[in-house]
Design a protein around this motif. Structure first.
Motif, PDB file in Angstrom:
ATOM      1  N   ARG A  62       0.692  -1.124   0.028  1.00  0.00           N
ATOM      2  CA  ARG A  62       0.049   0.096  -0.073  1.00  0.00           C
ATOM      3  C   ARG A  62       0.814   1.315  -0.195  1.00  0.00           C
ATOM      4  O   ARG A  62       0.494   2.340  -0.584  1.00  0.00           O
TER       5      ARG A  62
ATOM      6  N   ASN B 299      -5.099   9.799   5.601  1.00  0.00           N
ATOM      7  CA  ASN B 299      -5.901   8.752   5.069  1.00  0.00           C
ATOM      8  C   ASN B 299      -5.425   7.351   5.507  1.00  0.00           C
ATOM      9  O   ASN B 299      -6.332   6.335   4.996  1.00  0.00           O
TER      10      ASN B 299
ATOM     11  N   ILE C 269      -5.160   3.740   3.378  1.00  0.00           N
ATOM     12  CA  ILE C 269      -6.111   3.740   1.984  1.00  0.00           C
ATOM     13  C   ILE C 269      -5.209   4.401   0.895  1.00  0.00           C
ATOM     14  O   ILE C 269      -4.740   5.497   1.133  1.00  0.00           O
ATOM     15  N   THR C 270      -5.408   3.555  -0.191  1.00  0.00           N
ATOM     16  CA  THR C 270      -4.598   4.006  -1.545  1.00  0.00           C
ATOM     17  C   THR C 270      -5.250   5.133  -2.084  1.00  0.00           C
ATOM     18  O   THR C 270      -6.514   5.276  -2.182  1.00  0.00           O
TER      19      THR C 270
ATOM     20  N   GLU D 283      -8.012   3.861  -4.224  1.00  0.00           N
ATOM     21  CA  GLU D 283      -9.206   3.578  -3.360  1.00  0.00           C
ATOM     22  C   GLU D 283      -9.940   4.689  -3.056  1.00  0.00           C
ATOM     23  O   GLU D 283     -11.454   4.816  -3.161  1.00  0.00           O
ATOM     24  N   LEU D 284      -9.414   5.859  -2.736  1.00  0.00           N
ATOM     25  CA  LEU D 284     -10.085   7.031  -2.377  1.00  0.00           C
ATOM     26  C   LEU D 284     -10.921   7.632  -3.597  1.00  0.00           C
ATOM     27  O   LEU D 284     -11.900   7.930  -3.610  1.00  0.00           O
TER      28      LEU D 284
ATOM     29  N   PHE E 185     -11.075  -2.278   4.736  1.00  0.00           N
ATOM     30  CA  PHE E 185     -11.010  -0.863   4.379  1.00  0.00           C
ATOM     31  C   PHE E 185     -10.966   0.084   5.573  1.00  0.00           C
ATOM     32  O   PHE E 185     -10.347   1.232   5.579  1.00  0.00           O
TER      33      PHE E 185
ATOM     34  N   PHE F 231      -7.615  -0.121   7.478  1.00  0.00           N
ATOM     35  CA  PHE F 231      -6.772   0.659   6.647  1.00  0.00           C
ATOM     36  C   PHE F 231      -7.121   2.081   7.091  1.00  0.00           C
ATOM     37  O   PHE F 231      -6.012   2.952   7.118  1.00  0.00           O
ATOM     38  N   GLY F 232      -8.051   2.544   7.158  1.00  0.00           N
ATOM     39  CA  GLY F 232      -8.459   3.941   7.379  1.00  0.00           C
ATOM     40  C   GLY F 232      -8.212   4.413   8.764  1.00  0.00           C
ATOM     41  O   GLY F 232      -7.671   5.286   9.013  1.00  0.00           O
TER      42      GLY F 232
END
Length: 447
Positions: free
Chosen positions: A180, A228, A231-232, A235-236, A249, A252-253
């Motif tokens: 990521r 963020n 989150i990549t 993805e955003l 998800f 990761f956030g």
């Protein structure tokens, strides 16, 4: 010069991760040639479904590889160079109990963290030790690459109870996070980064990340993660090729809130369970946990696809994919087999790698890997914040192994209470008593 062909045993042949390992091995035959592939599992029916599909895949892609699937230890462990071990004692049915019992008491239920991880560890220790003993009996020159969870507790057990064994304990979670990171930075591969990292398994921090030219990548990453998490950008923006499961998800956030505790480093995502346990409880459904998600999706899809391949006798349009952790384990095996001096994050005895920390702790740090195994790279002294957290967590892991070894109820209660996920000793005892009841088949008797 031609490379020696290897004989590989996958211990946990019935795992949903096994097809991904097979595919990754096949994709790397030019760098890691294989003469023989074996599966070993104590659940014949479950393993057979994976094995039937694997037989088809091998016939189409690598017919020269001899393939064996067995439940017999002697047949499995004889004439092998590597054991790739990823067993799950009690399967997902017991993982579901690990997750749901703590939630009854308002405590996070998780596969490797807190009471769920402790329960799983108490089941895993005996299973992993059994694999080591089989390997040493039938192929004493072989190496075991173990990524059976919970890796921290299993690693402490192998250090204490099989100190001279040729075993390396590993985890793929840092690999997933580094993938990521490279997406955030726009790099081709995570291998374009050289990292410094220290901690325990599922309990660590990146302190320095540089590209191949030595450029410091930490400022850009820290700024991104503080806003963020992991989150990549794709993805955003809704442009990601694959949709991430909702629970991941969220994880990761959530990393951004973990990173706020120490803005100079980048955290492992699992720290959220220790830093914000109440948030995790609130975000959990006590009737439908991660174990249910896995059984309904990954497990169901993997076995359905394997059965389909076996029935039609072709894997040309197979929907199975190589896993991230499969990439990692092939790199590790290759480094040992051919002395390639690969730099990797591994779980090893500290012995000065972290200067101001317990010598006997199993820490996760960068290592150089060659034919003699892992050589840890010194990470220097660590700050008081991380040191305090890690000392508490190491005590949990050591108490669990002592409880298993001694059959000590008292020490397991202490381990549960000492976890940062636990609100008080009374709740720890209530959870322990419930866990004992459902684990009678798997745990040693505690007195």
């Amino acid at each position: 010069m031609s490379l020696k062909e290897q004989s590989i045993l996958v211990a946990g042949g019935g795992s949903t991760f096994t097809p991904g390992i097979v595919l990754m091995l096949l994709e790397n035959l030019d760098k890691f040639p294989i003469r023989q592939l074996k599966f070993y599992d104590n659940d014949k029916e479950r393993q057979q479904q994976i094995a039937d599909a694997t037989e088809v895949i091998l016939k189409e892609r690598a017919p020269h590889i001899k393939f064996v699937a067995t439940t017999d230890p002697e047949e499995a462990f004889s004439d092998i160079d590597f054991v790739m071990a990823h067993i799950r004692v009690g399967k997902y049915a017991m993982r579901e109990k690990d997750e749901k019992i703590p939630l009854k008491y308002g405590v996070i239920g998780q596969e490797t963290c807190g009471p769920g991880g402790i329960a799983y560890g108490m089941r895993s220790i005996g299973g992993v030790l059994e694999l080591i003993d089989y390997m040493e009996q039938y192929s004493p020159e072989a190496w075991m690459l173990n990524y059976s969870n919970p890796a921290a507790i299993v690693a402490e057990a192998t250090r204490k109870l099989r100190p001279n064994s040729k075993i390396i304990n590993i985890c793929d979670m840092p690999v997933g996070i580094e993938n990521r990171m490279k997406d955030v930075l726009g790099l081709e591969s995570r291998k374009d980064m050289t990292v410094k990292y220290y901690g325990l398994n599922h309990f660590g921090w990146w302190t320095d990340i540089r590209d191949r030219d030595g450029k410091d990548l930490m400022p850009e990453l820290k700024e991104w993660v503080s806003k963020n998490g992991y989150i990549t950008p794709d993805e955003l923006n809704g442009a990601a090729e694959e949709e991430v499961e909702p629970s991941w998800f969220y994880t990761f956030g959530k990393a951004k809130e973990v990173q706020w505790l120490d803005p100079d480093t980048l955290p492992n995502t699992y720290l959220k369970y220790y830093f914000y346990p109440q948030d995790e409880v609130e975000h959990s459904d006590p009737e439908h946990t991660r174990a249910n998600e896995v059984m309904e999706h990954r497990e169901k899809n993997t076995f359905t696809e394997c059965n389909r391949i076996a029935n039609i006798q072709t894997a040309e349009d197979a929907k199975l994919e190589a896993d991230e952790h499969a990439t990692y384990i092939v790199d590790l095996a290759r480094a040992i087999a051919y002395n390639s001096k690969e730099r990797m994050l591994l779980i090893v005895p500290n012995k000065g790698a972290i200067v101001n920390f317990d010598e006997d702790a199993m820490v996760e740090v960068p290592c150089i890997v060659g034919s003699q195994g892992a050589e840890p790279l010194t990470q220097g002294e660590i700050p008081r914040f991380q040191k305090g957290l890690m000392e508490q967590q190491v005590a949990v892991e050591k108490l669990v192994v002592e409880a298993w070894t001694e059959g000590s109820y008292q020490k397991l209660w202490q381990a549960l209470f000492l976890s940062k996920t636990m609100p008080n000793a009374r709740v720890a005892k209530q959870i322990l008593d419930d866990l004992i009841e459902v684990n009678k088949e798997y745990w040693p008797e505690l007195t």
